[in-house]
Write a protein that holds these residues in place. Structure first.
Motif, PDB file in Angstrom:
ATOM      1  N   SER A  95      -4.676 142.282   7.317  1.00 51.18           N
ATOM      2  CA  SER A  95      -3.655 142.153   5.884  1.00 51.18           C
ATOM      3  C   SER A  95      -4.713 142.768   5.158  1.00 51.18           C
ATOM      4  N   TYR A 114      -5.003 136.895   6.146  1.00 52.79           N
ATOM      5  CA  TYR A 114      -6.067 137.237   5.012  1.00 52.79           C
ATOM      6  C   TYR A 114      -7.269 138.050   5.572  1.00 52.79           C
ATOM      7  N   GLN A 127     -11.348 137.043   1.708  1.00 50.11           N
ATOM      8  CA  GLN A 127     -10.692 137.679   1.056  1.00 50.11           C
ATOM      9  C   GLN A 127      -9.453 135.806   0.783  1.00 50.11           C
ATOM     10  N   THR A 128      -8.769 136.564  -0.373  1.00 43.06           N
ATOM     11  CA  THR A 128      -7.932 135.576  -0.778  1.00 43.06           C
ATOM     12  C   THR A 128      -6.362 136.562  -0.886  1.00 43.06           C
ATOM     13  N   TYR A 129      -6.599 137.706  -1.255  1.00 47.64           N
ATOM     14  CA  TYR A 129      -5.734 138.751  -0.686  1.00 47.64           C
ATOM     15  C   TYR A 129      -5.391 140.040  -0.304  1.00 47.64           C
ATOM     16  N   ALA A 130      -4.105 139.878  -0.289  1.00 49.60           N
ATOM     17  CA  ALA A 130      -3.705 140.597   0.787  1.00 49.60           C
ATOM     18  C   ALA A 130      -2.442 141.747   0.348  1.00 49.60           C
ATOM     19  N   THR A 159       2.555 139.872   2.366  1.00 42.90           N
ATOM     20  CA  THR A 159       2.671 138.618   1.724  1.00 42.90           C
ATOM     21  C   THR A 159       3.697 138.197   1.667  1.00 42.90           C
ATOM     22  N   MET A 209       0.910 133.461   5.773  1.00 42.66           N
ATOM     23  CA  MET A 209      -0.115 133.597   5.620  1.00 42.66           C
ATOM     24  C   MET A 209      -0.822 132.622   5.799  1.00 42.66           C
ATOM     25  N   ARG A 214      -5.672 131.910   6.301  1.00 40.06           N
ATOM     26  CA  ARG A 214      -6.888 133.011   6.283  1.00 40.06           C
ATOM     27  C   ARG A 214      -7.314 133.176   7.787  1.00 40.06           C
ATOM     28  N   TRP A 215      -8.886 133.150   7.635  1.00 35.34           N
ATOM     29  CA  TRP A 215      -9.507 133.923   9.171  1.00 35.34           C
ATOM     30  C   TRP A 215      -9.821 132.771   9.622  1.00 35.34           C
TER      31      TRP A 215
END
Length: 139
Positions: free
Chosen positions: A77, A105, A109-112, A117, A123, A125-126
């Motif tokens: 993302s 994500y 980062q915290t946005y996609a 989304t 969703m 985290r990496w």
């Protein structure tokens, strides 16, 4: 010890940003007690040879044939996903086929992209545990 179950994955990504794809493959390859088959088309194994004339319809068919046997679609993302028509097609086609979608994500980062989304089943985290747990819970 019994054989591990092979999860069938399609990984939506942009070749232009292959380092993210390679990082994810490395993460999955090193996950403990996890085995998978990758139905995506990495740069070293393209859907068709470079320079081969293909119509958009033919490319869509090739992509659909890669998604069809997969159990789940993973979507890298990064913000490039917001501008890739082919990644959008992969998300749309996965939805059409009833495949759950795991949006990942970008690293740190915290946005996609909103499209991802809004269409992802989940969703994550990496992180290896987050990704592998999501795959196991959706298959």
């Amino acid at each position: 010890m019994p054989n591990l179950y092979d999860y069938r994955l399609f990984i939506s990504h942009a070749w232009k940003y292959g380092q993210d794809y390679n990082r994810l493959i490395n993460l999955l390859n090193n996950a403990k007690y996890f085995s998978y088959y990758n139905y995506s088309a990495p740069a070293e194994k393209p859907l068709f040879p470079a320079g081969t004339p293909m119509t958009n319809s033919q490319i869509r068919n090739l992509i659909s044939n890669k998604i069809r046997p997969a159990q789940v679609t993973l979507v890298l993302s990064g913000m490039y996903g917001a501008y890739s028509d082919w990644m959008k097609y992969e998300v749309d086609e996965s939805i059409r086929m009833g495949k759950p979608i795991i949006g990942i994500y970008p690293w740190g980062q915290t946005y996609a992209p909103t499209y991802i989304t809004q269409n992802a089943t989940v969703m994550v985290r990496w992180q290896t545990d987050s990704i592998v747990s999501a795959i196991r819970s959706l298959v």
